[in-house]
Design an enzyme around this catalytic site. Structure first.
Site, PDB file in Angstrom:
ATOM      1  N   HIS A 131       0.875  -1.180   0.000  1.00  0.00           N
ATOM      2  CA  HIS A 131       0.000   0.000   0.000  1.00  0.00           C
ATOM      3  C   HIS A 131       0.914   1.232   0.000  1.00  0.00           C
ATOM      4  O   HIS A 131       2.023   1.198   0.532  1.00  0.00           O
ATOM      5  CB  HIS A 131      -0.826  -0.045   1.294  1.00  0.00           C
ATOM      6  CG  HIS A 131      -1.904   0.972   1.391  1.00  0.00           C
ATOM      7  ND1 HIS A 131      -1.675   2.263   1.803  1.00  0.00           N
ATOM      8  CD2 HIS A 131      -3.240   0.881   1.166  1.00  0.00           C
ATOM      9  CE1 HIS A 131      -2.826   2.926   1.824  1.00  0.00           C
ATOM     10  NE2 HIS A 131      -3.788   2.110   1.430  1.00  0.00           N
ATOM     11  N   ASP A 208       2.837  -4.566   8.203  1.00  0.00           N
ATOM     12  CA  ASP A 208       1.634  -3.753   8.006  1.00  0.00           C
ATOM     13  C   ASP A 208       0.439  -4.684   8.185  1.00  0.00           C
ATOM     14  O   ASP A 208       0.121  -5.497   7.316  1.00  0.00           O
ATOM     15  CB  ASP A 208       1.695  -3.151   6.587  1.00  0.00           C
ATOM     16  CG  ASP A 208       0.378  -2.498   6.168  1.00  0.00           C
ATOM     17  OD1 ASP A 208      -0.620  -2.610   6.902  1.00  0.00           O
ATOM     18  OD2 ASP A 208       0.353  -1.890   5.076  1.00  0.00           O
ATOM     19  N   GLN A 211      -4.770  -5.043   6.990  1.00  0.00           N
ATOM     20  CA  GLN A 211      -5.789  -5.954   6.450  1.00  0.00           C
ATOM     21  C   GLN A 211      -5.834  -7.292   7.175  1.00  0.00           C
ATOM     22  O   GLN A 211      -6.788  -8.047   7.010  1.00  0.00           O
ATOM     23  CB  GLN A 211      -5.539  -6.216   4.956  1.00  0.00           C
ATOM     24  CG  GLN A 211      -5.687  -4.999   4.068  1.00  0.00           C
ATOM     25  CD  GLN A 211      -7.125  -4.505   3.971  1.00  0.00           C
ATOM     26  OE1 GLN A 211      -8.083  -5.238   4.216  1.00  0.00           O
ATOM     27  NE2 GLN A 211      -7.282  -3.240   3.626  1.00  0.00           N
ATOM     28  N   LYS A 234     -10.818  -0.782  10.291  1.00  0.00           N
ATOM     29  CA  LYS A 234     -10.983  -1.968   9.429  1.00  0.00           C
ATOM     30  C   LYS A 234     -11.413  -3.168  10.276  1.00  0.00           C
ATOM     31  O   LYS A 234     -11.544  -4.274   9.794  1.00  0.00           O
ATOM     32  CB  LYS A 234      -9.685  -2.264   8.698  1.00  0.00           C
ATOM     33  CG  LYS A 234      -9.298  -1.119   7.751  1.00  0.00           C
ATOM     34  CD  LYS A 234      -8.180  -1.472   6.839  1.00  0.00           C
ATOM     35  CE  LYS A 234      -7.537  -0.281   6.195  1.00  0.00           C
ATOM     36  NZ  LYS A 234      -8.189   0.151   4.951  1.00  0.00           N
ATOM     37  N   CYS A 372      -4.697   2.376  -3.804  1.00  0.00           N
ATOM     38  CA  CYS A 372      -3.452   2.875  -3.166  1.00  0.00           C
ATOM     39  C   CYS A 372      -2.300   1.888  -3.342  1.00  0.00           C
ATOM     40  O   CYS A 372      -1.446   1.756  -2.460  1.00  0.00           O
ATOM     41  CB  CYS A 372      -3.647   3.189  -1.692  1.00  0.00           C
ATOM     42  SG  CYS A 372      -4.767   4.549  -1.391  1.00  0.00           S
TER      43      CYS A 372
END
Ligand code: PMP
Length: 414
Positions: A131, A208, A211, A234, A372
């Protein structure tokens, strides 16, 4: 097991849906079908109530207050830290730093650890599927320090080429920053293997988790990552809150990020001494209400049970994939063996944005564009995709509506 216990333990998607008031609204005269969960999830009533309850009954600025409201607000804010610690299995609560979200967590590490540790000629490694928030902070750092950004390539199925990754690693590699689950492909990356290999050459690893945290069980100690960042929004929580986890010795050795109230022990015009973890990295009045409500979101996920959520979402993924594959000219982008519940696709002779508009006319929310991840789109030679991302409250009937909507859109556009 009693009958009541059986009912409580089963996964009833319709009972879950009742907890999300927004799912009752109409869009363009049709009942909303929300398939943009990878961008942000919808919020259960319990999270909305927690926000409203905080402002109605407890609102005050936190820490240092001796009055009742200040103590209540502080206790509620700090309870979320404990819940987040348990949620990702961090060893101590001091390692949970509240941020605005994943983006701020990554930037915090780039601006503090990065500025302190990266020198000219050092290498930072990311992957093709990152991203923008896990690309740009490292690019800025590399430019400032004359360091080199190395990119792990991926296969046509959207999986990391692990042999190439291992070949790219060297004692020059100081940091590997890698997405756990790709927001554009759904690929679940083998982070434990990456972390192990990176540690062998002495590199620090940032994950990261924007998600992954909503779908997978996260144990930062088992994973052995050095930093892990994720966002509340999220995860059925409010926008504007996130968590940065770090190993304690690293967090302690890092310089401060922002200066201001809260992050200090003592200030004179000659010198400031800084606060202990985690407050050292939490300058100013934080997003108190949203952080308090975030606890309700984490409790909601834990109560529902991640393995049950995952089983339901996997079923939706399998069903959607098999149905989408029947549409002539449709190509799925991202066919990794390990995937979470999202499908990205393109359709011959159509533009993703046109598909998105036609689906919206039927009340179906999908995301279209580059998500993104422009370098990833360039890797596939496409401007963007249509992305349908599924959540615990989605149903097979909704996927059927998506398929009908797509068939009609193709007829109109192709
Ligand atoms: N990384 C990934 C993989 C993401 O999907 C996102 C959000 N789309 C981010 C980072 C950034 O998260 P946020 O906007 O909440 O800071």
């Amino acid at each position: 097991m009693t009958e009541i216990a059986t009912i409580q333990n089963s996964f009833d998607v319709y009972a879950i849906r009742e907890q999300f008031p927004i799912l009752n609204r109409e869009v363009k005269g049709k009942r909303l079908v929300y398939f943009d969960n990878a961008a942000t999830s919808q919020k259960p009533q319990i999270v909305i109530d927690a926000l409203s309850n905080y402002y109605s009954n407890h609102n005050a600025n936190i820490h240092r207050g001796i009055h009742t409201l200040a103590e209540e607000a502080t206790a509620a804010f700090e309870k979320t830290r404990d819940t987040a610690q348990q949620f990702i299995h961090a060893a101590t609560r001091e390692q949970i730093i509240f941020t605005r979200g994943t983006t701020e967590g990554i930037n915090l590490v780039a601006y503090t650890w990065g500025r302190q540790n990266i020198k000219a000629g050092d290498e930072i490694m990311i992957s093709t599927m990152e991203h923008h928030s896990n690309i740009v902070p490292w690019q800025v750092l590399c430019e400032e320090k004359n360091a080199i950004l190395k990119i792990i390539p991926i296969s046509d199925d959207g999986e990391l080429l692990m042999d190439d990754f291992e070949r790219l690693l060297s004692p020059k590699t100081k940091l590997v920053s890698i997405v756990h689950v790709s927001n554009s492909l759904g690929t679940v990356n083998p982070v434990e293997r990456i972390i192990d290999a990176a540690h062998k050459v002495g590199a620090v690893v940032m994950v990261d988790g924007a998600q992954s945290t909503v779908h997978l069980d996260i144990d930062v100690q088992k994973m052995d990552c050095d930093f892990f960042a994720f966002s509340a929004h999220k995860l059925y929580g409010p926008t504007g809150v996130g968590v940065l986890y770090g190993k304690k010795d690293l967090l302690e050795s890092m310089p401060v990020f922002q200066g201001g109230g809260e992050m200090i022990k003592e200030v004179t015009f000659e010198k400031t001494t800084f606060n202990d973890l985690p407050y050292k990295f939490e300058a100013g009045t934080p997003n108190i209400a949203d952080t308090v409500a975030f606890k309700s979101a984490l409790d909601f996920v834990s109560r529902t049970g991640k393995s049950k959520i995952r089983a339901h979402e996997n079923e939706l993924l399998q069903y959607a994939t098999s149905q989408l594959e029947q549409i002539p000219g449709l190509k799925i982008i991202g066919k990794a063996k390990e995937k979470t519940s999202l499908v990205s696709f393109i359709i011959d002779k159509t533009h993703p944005q046109d598909i998105g508009i036609l689906l919206d006319n039927r009340g179906i929310a999908v995301r279209t564009g580059h998500h993104c991840t422009q370098p990833l789109m360039n890797r596939f030679g496409i401007p963007g995709t249509v992305r349908a991302s599924f959540s615990l409250y989605n149903t097979k009937e909704e996927i059927d509506e998506l398929i009908i909507g797509l068939q009609k859109a193709v007829k109109m556009l192709a």
